[in-house]
Design a protein around this motif. Structure first.
Motif, PDB file in Angstrom:
ATOM      1  N   ASP A 257      63.337  68.110  -4.637  1.00 29.22           N
ATOM      2  CA  ASP A 257      63.418  67.218  -5.792  1.00 29.22           C
ATOM      3  C   ASP A 257      61.991  66.885  -6.187  1.00 29.22           C
ATOM      4  O   ASP A 257      61.263  66.219  -5.439  1.00 29.22           O
ATOM      5  CB  ASP A 257      64.189  65.954  -5.406  1.00 29.22           C
ATOM      6  CG  ASP A 257      64.362  64.975  -6.561  1.00 29.22           C
ATOM      7  OD1 ASP A 257      63.609  65.083  -7.553  1.00 29.22           O
ATOM      8  OD2 ASP A 257      65.231  64.091  -6.457  1.00 29.22           O
TER       9      ASP A 257
ATOM     10  N   THR B 252      60.715  64.821  -8.028  1.00 26.48           N
ATOM     11  CA  THR B 252      60.370  63.414  -8.217  1.00 26.48           C
ATOM     12  C   THR B 252      59.987  62.733  -6.909  1.00 26.48           C
ATOM     13  O   THR B 252      59.474  61.606  -6.939  1.00 26.48           O
ATOM     14  CB  THR B 252      61.536  62.636  -8.855  1.00 26.48           C
ATOM     15  OG1 THR B 252      62.618  62.537  -7.916  1.00 26.48           O
ATOM     16  CG2 THR B 252      62.019  63.308 -10.123  1.00 26.48           C
ATOM     17  N   GLN B 253      60.238  63.385  -5.796  1.00 29.54           N
ATOM     18  CA  GLN B 253      59.967  62.778  -4.497  1.00 29.54           C
ATOM     19  C   GLN B 253      58.514  62.977  -4.095  1.00 29.54           C
ATOM     20  O   GLN B 253      57.982  64.085  -4.183  1.00 29.54           O
ATOM     21  CB  GLN B 253      60.889  63.378  -3.432  1.00 29.54           C
ATOM     22  CG  GLN B 253      62.370  63.132  -3.695  1.00 29.54           C
ATOM     23  CD  GLN B 253      62.708  61.652  -3.761  1.00 29.54           C
ATOM     24  OE1 GLN B 253      62.413  60.890  -2.845  1.00 29.54           O
ATOM     25  NE2 GLN B 253      63.329  61.248  -4.868  1.00 29.54           N
TER      26      GLN B 253
ATOM     27  N   HIS C 296      68.949  62.649 -21.614  1.00 36.25           N
ATOM     28  CA  HIS C 296      69.868  61.525 -21.802  1.00 36.25           C
ATOM     29  C   HIS C 296      69.958  61.246 -23.289  1.00 36.25           C
ATOM     30  O   HIS C 296      68.941  61.192 -23.984  1.00 36.25           O
ATOM     31  CB  HIS C 296      69.373  60.273 -21.079  1.00 36.25           C
ATOM     32  CG  HIS C 296      70.067  59.033 -21.547  1.00 36.25           C
ATOM     33  ND1 HIS C 296      71.393  58.779 -21.275  1.00 36.25           N
ATOM     34  CD2 HIS C 296      69.628  57.987 -22.309  1.00 36.25           C
ATOM     35  CE1 HIS C 296      71.737  57.634 -21.838  1.00 36.25           C
ATOM     36  NE2 HIS C 296      70.700  57.139 -22.477  1.00 36.25           N
TER      37      HIS C 296
ATOM     38  N   GLU D  61      67.792  52.135 -16.149  1.00 40.49           N
ATOM     39  CA  GLU D  61      68.017  53.205 -15.180  1.00 40.49           C
ATOM     40  C   GLU D  61      67.933  54.573 -15.840  1.00 40.49           C
ATOM     41  O   GLU D  61      67.359  55.513 -15.268  1.00 40.49           O
ATOM     42  CB  GLU D  61      69.385  53.031 -14.517  1.00 40.49           C
ATOM     43  CG  GLU D  61      69.515  51.807 -13.615  1.00 40.49           C
ATOM     44  CD  GLU D  61      69.650  50.505 -14.392  1.00 40.49           C
ATOM     45  OE1 GLU D  61      69.393  49.435 -13.790  1.00 40.49           O
ATOM     46  OE2 GLU D  61      70.010  50.554 -15.605  1.00 40.49           O
ATOM     47  N   GLU D  62      68.485  54.700 -17.032  1.00 39.62           N
ATOM     48  CA  GLU D  62      68.421  55.983 -17.749  1.00 39.62           C
ATOM     49  C   GLU D  62      66.984  56.332 -18.116  1.00 39.62           C
ATOM     50  O   GLU D  62      66.552  57.478 -17.963  1.00 39.62           O
ATOM     51  CB  GLU D  62      69.304  55.915 -18.996  1.00 39.62           C
ATOM     52  CG  GLU D  62      70.791  55.886 -18.666  1.00 39.62           C
ATOM     53  CD  GLU D  62      71.648  55.382 -19.811  1.00 39.62           C
ATOM     54  OE1 GLU D  62      72.867  55.622 -19.761  1.00 39.62           O
ATOM     55  OE2 GLU D  62      71.124  54.731 -20.746  1.00 39.62           O
TER      56      GLU D  62
ATOM     57  N   GLU E 126      64.196  55.268 -16.656  1.00 38.37           N
ATOM     58  CA  GLU E 126      63.410  55.545 -15.447  1.00 38.37           C
ATOM     59  C   GLU E 126      63.758  56.897 -14.846  1.00 38.37           C
ATOM     60  O   GLU E 126      62.874  57.626 -14.381  1.00 38.37           O
ATOM     61  CB  GLU E 126      63.634  54.415 -14.437  1.00 38.37           C
ATOM     62  CG  GLU E 126      62.951  53.118 -14.864  1.00 38.37           C
ATOM     63  CD  GLU E 126      63.456  51.902 -14.123  1.00 38.37           C
ATOM     64  OE1 GLU E 126      64.270  52.065 -13.184  1.00 38.37           O
ATOM     65  OE2 GLU E 126      63.031  50.786 -14.495  1.00 38.37           O
ATOM     66  N   ARG E 127      65.032  57.262 -14.841  1.00 38.96           N
ATOM     67  CA  ARG E 127      65.429  58.566 -14.298  1.00 38.96           C
ATOM     68  C   ARG E 127      64.851  59.697 -15.134  1.00 38.96           C
ATOM     69  O   ARG E 127      64.308  60.667 -14.607  1.00 38.96           O
ATOM     70  CB  ARG E 127      66.957  58.670 -14.249  1.00 38.96           C
ATOM     71  CG  ARG E 127      67.497  60.041 -13.878  1.00 38.96           C
ATOM     72  CD  ARG E 127      67.028  60.483 -12.520  1.00 38.96           C
ATOM     73  NE  ARG E 127      67.522  61.806 -12.166  1.00 38.96           N
ATOM     74  CZ  ARG E 127      66.994  62.575 -11.204  1.00 38.96           C
ATOM     75  NH1 ARG E 127      65.961  62.143 -10.503  1.00 38.96           N
ATOM     76  NH2 ARG E 127      67.495  63.762 -10.947  1.00 38.96           N
ATOM     77  N   LEU E 128      64.944  59.578 -16.446  1.00 36.74           N
ATOM     78  CA  LEU E 128      64.467  60.633 -17.327  1.00 36.74           C
ATOM     79  C   LEU E 128      62.953  60.815 -17.199  1.00 36.74           C
ATOM     80  O   LEU E 128      62.458  61.937 -17.081  1.00 36.74           O
ATOM     81  CB  LEU E 128      64.877  60.320 -18.762  1.00 36.74           C
ATOM     82  CG  LEU E 128      64.859  61.504 -19.724  1.00 36.74           C
ATOM     83  CD1 LEU E 128      65.972  61.386 -20.740  1.00 36.74           C
ATOM     84  CD2 LEU E 128      63.524  61.590 -20.426  1.00 36.74           C
TER      85      LEU E 128
ATOM     86  N   SER F  23      61.157  59.911 -14.651  1.00 41.26           N
ATOM     87  CA  SER F  23      60.864  60.345 -13.291  1.00 41.26           C
ATOM     88  C   SER F  23      60.869  61.868 -13.190  1.00 41.26           C
ATOM     89  O   SER F  23      59.973  62.467 -12.576  1.00 41.26           O
ATOM     90  CB  SER F  23      61.897  59.746 -12.335  1.00 41.26           C
ATOM     91  OG  SER F  23      61.663  60.185 -11.013  1.00 41.26           O
ATOM     92  N   VAL F  24      61.856  62.509 -13.799  1.00 42.23           N
ATOM     93  CA  VAL F  24      61.954  63.972 -13.742  1.00 42.23           C
ATOM     94  C   VAL F  24      61.023  64.630 -14.753  1.00 42.23           C
ATOM     95  O   VAL F  24      60.205  65.494 -14.403  1.00 42.23           O
ATOM     96  CB  VAL F  24      63.406  64.439 -13.992  1.00 42.23           C
ATOM     97  CG1 VAL F  24      63.484  65.966 -13.982  1.00 42.23           C
ATOM     98  CG2 VAL F  24      64.347  63.852 -12.942  1.00 42.23           C
TER      99      VAL F  24
END
Length: 251
Positions: free
Chosen positions: A59, A61-62, A91, A101-102, A104-106, A108-109
């Motif tokens: 992943d 993002t890690q 998204h 959350e949406e 930050e996730r987007l 992040s990747v």
């Protein structure tokens, strides 16, 4: 567009455009390190790419994943010639409807993952005396689209990251370009159409009819452009945004 003997690390390689880039790069002679979150899908792509391909589930993002992937590529092949930053998510939503959350996730990747991978790759390329990075942006890196606020913002960031890296590292023999696809028939596009319209075939037809070429793209068409940017055929290009969008941004 030869990649004979070049070691190429591709993120998001387990499906869609990333898988197509892997297959086209393999046909061009590349030695491949493929990564994605799905080991099952990734191994299937690896088998398609022949004996000079490896797959490592990760992943992007890690923290630490990028360094581990670059180190494994160098361990397997002796160097890292090309990084293709393809991992990405989408998204749908406006600024009013996008949740924390949406967002930050987007980012992040699509942004932080690109940063982590590029940083690890550039450090290795500095040690070895050069290399090439191909970031996968979008036609929405250049123009905006409706109901995709966070995605447009993230792909705009990828475009600017590309330009900044190109300026910083050109004299080190490191080229950085951004490939900007338009609508392409990938699992990501299909799943989005299923959610929004429930009729994938009609959705693809409608999207295609809105483009000057009258159809959406095929993953292999995007992949050929990516391999061009990865190869010495594009040796005088850096900091460029290469649009492969069926003419979407022409008007």
């Amino acid at each position: 567009m030869e990649l004979q003997g070049k070691s190429v690390l591709i993120t998001g390689a387990s499906s869609g455009i990333g898988a197509a880039i892997a297959r086209v790069a393999a046909a061009a002679g590349a030695r491949l390190m493929l990564t994605g979150r799905s080991a099952e899908r990734g191994e299937a792509v690896r088998r398609d790419c022949g004996a000079e391909a490896r797959f490592v589930a990760a992943d992007v993002t890690q923290k630490g994943a990028a360094e581990r992937l670059v180190e494994e590529t160098v361990r397997q092949f002796g160097r890292l010639d090309v990084l293709v930053n393809n991992a990405g998510v989408i998204h749908r939503g406006t600024v009013a409807t996008t949740s924390d959350e949406e967002w930050e996730r987007l980012f992040s990747v699509n942004v932080t993952g690109v940063f982590y991978m590029a940083r690890a790759a550039v450090r290795q390329m500095q040690r070895q005396g050069g290399g090439t990075i191909v970031n996968i942006g979008s036609d929405w890196s250049v123009v905006a689209g409706r109901d995709a606020f966070a995605y447009c913002a993230s792909k705009g960031a990828v475009a600017q990251m590309t330009r900044a890296m190109a300026l910083d590292h050109a004299r080190e023999g490191i080229r950085v370009n951004c490939l900007c696809p338009g609508d392409t028939e990938t699992p990501m596009l299909v799943s989005g159409l299923e959610v929004r319209t429930g009729d994938v075939a009609r959705g693809i037809k409608v999207l295609g009819e809105a483009l000057p070429l009258g159809r959406v793209g095929r993953p292999e068409e995007i992949a050929k452009a990516a391999v061009f940017l990865a190869s010495d055929a594009s040796s005088f290009m850096t900091g460029s945004l290469m649009l492969v969008d069926g003419g979407n941004t022409a008007g």
